[in-house]
Design a protein around this motif. Structure first.
Motif, PDB file in Angstrom:
ATOM      1  N   ARG A 226       0.830  -1.206   0.000  1.00 37.63           N
ATOM      2  CA  ARG A 226       0.000   0.000   0.000  1.00 37.63           C
ATOM      3  C   ARG A 226       0.868   1.261   0.000  1.00 37.63           C
ATOM      4  O   ARG A 226       2.032   1.238   0.387  1.00 37.63           O
ATOM      5  CB  ARG A 226      -0.910   0.032   1.230  1.00 37.63           C
ATOM      6  N   THR A 227       0.278   2.381  -0.411  1.00 34.54           N
ATOM      7  CA  THR A 227       0.965   3.663  -0.387  1.00 34.54           C
ATOM      8  C   THR A 227       1.091   4.158   1.048  1.00 34.54           C
ATOM      9  O   THR A 227       0.430   3.641   1.966  1.00 34.54           O
ATOM     10  CB  THR A 227       0.212   4.700  -1.209  1.00 34.54           C
ATOM     11  N   ALA A 228       1.907   5.191   1.249  1.00 36.19           N
ATOM     12  CA  ALA A 228       2.065   5.765   2.585  1.00 36.19           C
ATOM     13  C   ALA A 228       0.735   6.276   3.114  1.00 36.19           C
ATOM     14  O   ALA A 228       0.389   6.075   4.289  1.00 36.19           O
ATOM     15  CB  ALA A 228       3.108   6.883   2.549  1.00 36.19           C
ATOM     16  N   ALA A 229      -0.027   6.958   2.257  1.00 34.83           N
ATOM     17  CA  ALA A 229      -1.319   7.506   2.681  1.00 34.83           C
ATOM     18  C   ALA A 229      -2.291   6.393   3.042  1.00 34.83           C
ATOM     19  O   ALA A 229      -3.011   6.472   4.053  1.00 34.83           O
ATOM     20  CB  ALA A 229      -1.894   8.389   1.585  1.00 34.83           C
ATOM     21  N   ALA A 230      -2.327   5.333   2.226  1.00 32.45           N
ATOM     22  CA  ALA A 230      -3.247   4.231   2.488  1.00 32.45           C
ATOM     23  C   ALA A 230      -2.855   3.483   3.761  1.00 32.45           C
ATOM     24  O   ALA A 230      -3.722   3.071   4.545  1.00 32.45           O
ATOM     25  CB  ALA A 230      -3.266   3.280   1.300  1.00 32.45           C
ATOM     26  N   ALA A 231      -1.563   3.313   3.983  1.00 32.86           N
ATOM     27  CA  ALA A 231      -1.107   2.622   5.190  1.00 32.86           C
ATOM     28  C   ALA A 231      -1.463   3.424   6.436  1.00 32.86           C
ATOM     29  O   ALA A 231      -1.914   2.865   7.443  1.00 32.86           O
ATOM     30  CB  ALA A 231       0.401   2.398   5.125  1.00 32.86           C
ATOM     31  N   LYS A 232      -1.267   4.729   6.381  1.00 36.98           N
ATOM     32  CA  LYS A 232      -1.597   5.588   7.520  1.00 36.98           C
ATOM     33  C   LYS A 232      -3.089   5.524   7.827  1.00 36.98           C
ATOM     34  O   LYS A 232      -3.499   5.445   8.987  1.00 36.98           O
ATOM     35  CB  LYS A 232      -1.165   7.022   7.227  1.00 36.98           C
ATOM     36  N   LYS A 233      -3.906   5.566   6.795  1.00 33.19           N
ATOM     37  CA  LYS A 233      -5.356   5.502   6.980  1.00 33.19           C
ATOM     38  C   LYS A 233      -5.780   4.150   7.542  1.00 33.19           C
ATOM     39  O   LYS A 233      -6.703   4.061   8.367  1.00 33.19           O
ATOM     40  CB  LYS A 233      -6.066   5.766   5.654  1.00 33.19           C
ATOM     41  N   ALA A 234      -5.090   3.079   7.108  1.00 34.90           N
ATOM     42  CA  ALA A 234      -5.461   1.731   7.529  1.00 34.90           C
ATOM     43  C   ALA A 234      -5.324   1.536   9.030  1.00 34.90           C
ATOM     44  O   ALA A 234      -6.054   0.738   9.628  1.00 34.90           O
ATOM     45  CB  ALA A 234      -4.616   0.706   6.787  1.00 34.90           C
ATOM     46  N   VAL A 235      -4.377   2.246   9.670  1.00 34.86           N
ATOM     47  CA  VAL A 235      -4.126   2.029  11.099  1.00 34.86           C
ATOM     48  C   VAL A 235      -4.823   3.049  11.995  1.00 34.86           C
ATOM     49  O   VAL A 235      -4.716   2.958  13.224  1.00 34.86           O
ATOM     50  CB  VAL A 235      -2.609   2.032  11.396  1.00 34.86           C
ATOM     51  N   GLU A 236      -5.530   4.007  11.392  1.00 34.48           N
ATOM     52  CA  GLU A 236      -6.127   5.084  12.185  1.00 34.48           C
ATOM     53  C   GLU A 236      -7.053   4.575  13.276  1.00 34.48           C
ATOM     54  O   GLU A 236      -7.075   5.111  14.390  1.00 34.48           O
ATOM     55  CB  GLU A 236      -6.878   6.062  11.275  1.00 34.48           C
TER      56      GLU A 236
END
Length: 385
Positions: A226-236
């Protein structure tokens, strides 16, 4: 927090300390993570090292669909427990999309053409496996050769595009011709599509940090693709707690156990594949190596072990630290290894047990589908030197 404590914790969570002895293959994969499969022995070696499972038991679980090899993270094949079939397929769904887009752009293939071929394939397949040759013959003119342009791109006909698309949707599945995970000969049968979780990335992140934590977002990005943005959103929405002084994150539910964890006094040796989860979940090899060991020559290579992205050989691990490398000499029926220290009886017992398992159950310990005794010869010679 010390490096030794982190390594030992990772090995504990990976079940490489004997805590998963007697568990089923599905239970091991649910606890420690999906097992990467590239036509080699890694899934068998990993399940044997963790739970003492023999090949017959693993193959029986494959036949019962308690576990199965599926395209999943990054479009790569992993062996998954039944509980994760839907998630794994959803995670890997982007790979066939990308392959089809490339074929449209470079090979003159259309989605409509592949859609029609998918309908033909579904009409041909049933509960008895058909290998690609039989499937192509049965599909007839619906399968089109892609000529020299296709050969250059590794896609000789339109059939693999349709098979990849149908696999990702769960409408068909591959069946190992001889029931083994360390071969790459398959037939195909019809299957039933599964409903994926509502938030695929979050569910993948939830599992990943339980398997691999403490881990960083960079580590999760590597595993998930996943992209950095998608990874960050995934763990929110996950309750991940930072490890002080690092970029590592740990599920809050494991924080108390991690805080109380201490490094075992006695060695706990495990012989696993070079692509075992103890390495591949993070793919950050230096974290498992002592600095002096990182400077050792890579067997069969030109650089040092610490400069490699992936291990050049199978691994001997003790409480999370890489303490040696090994390969199997198929002609002699023996494990050849190099240990980074003074050998003890526990090490010799671990080597002997794995050697017997490989010789009696597997016949060989190939790292990947194209690995062979001949291609392995330089690594064996380097380990013996």
């Amino acid at each position: 927090m010390t490096t030794a404590r982190l390594r030992a914790w990772w090995a504990h969570r990976q079940g490489l300390d004997g805590t998963l002895r007697g568990a089923s293959a599905a239970e091991v994969l649910e606890r420690t993570g999906w097992a990467r499969s590239v036509g080699g022995s890694a899934p068998y070696l990993g399940l044997f090292a963790r739970a003492g499972l023999r090949r017959a038991a693993v193959d029986a679980d494959v036949a019962r669909l308690n576990i199965h090899e599926l395209p999943s993270a990054r479009g790569c094949t992993y062996v998954l427990p039944e509980a994760d079939f839907a998630l794994g397929l959803a995670v890997g769904a982007g790979a066939p999309e990308g392959e089809l887009a490339a074929a449209e752009k470079h090979l003159g293939v259309t989605r409509a053409e592949i859609g029609r071929l998918c309908e033909v394939v579904l009409g041909v397949l049933g509960t008895e496996p058909l290998d690609p040759a039989k499937l192509r013959a049965a599909a007839g003119d619906a399968v089109r050769s892609l000529g020299d342009a296709g050969k250059k791109r590794g896609v000789t006909t339109t059939l693999p595009l349709a098979l990849g698309w149908l696999q990702a949707r769960g409408e068909i599945r591959r069946v190992p011709v001889d029931g083994r995970l360390d071969r790459q000969r398959y037939g195909y049968v019809r299957w039933a599509p599964r409903t994926p979780p509502s938030d695929v990335d979050t569910e993948l992140a939830r599992r990943y940090f339980a398997w691999a934590g403490p881990a960083s977002l960079k580590h999760f990005r590597w595993f998930s693709g996943r992209t950095a943005a998608a990874a960050k959103k995934a763990v929110e929405s996950l309750e991940l707690e930072p490890i002080e002084g690092t970029d590592l994150l740990l599920p809050g539910g494991l924080a108390a156990e991690f805080a109380a964890f201490t490094v075992p006094d006695k060695p706990s040796y495990a012989l696993v594949a070079g692509i075992d989860g103890i390495h591949l979940l993070h793919r950050d090899l230096p974290r498992l190596l002592d600095p002096a060991d990182a400077q050792r020559p890579a067997p069969g290579g030109k650089g040092t072990l610490g400069a490699e992205a992936d291990p050049p050989c199978h691994l001997i691990v003790d409480r999370g630290r890489i303490t040696g490398l090994w390969e199997f000499d198929a002609d002699a029926g023996k494990i050849v290894y190099r240990f980074f220290g003074e050998e003890d009886e526990a090490l010799r017992e671990a080597v002997a047990a794995t050697e017997a398992f490989v010789r009696d159950d597997l016949g060989d310990a190939r790292g990947f589908s194209l690995d062979s005794p001949k291609s392995r010869a330089p690594r064996l010679a380097a380990l013996r030197a």
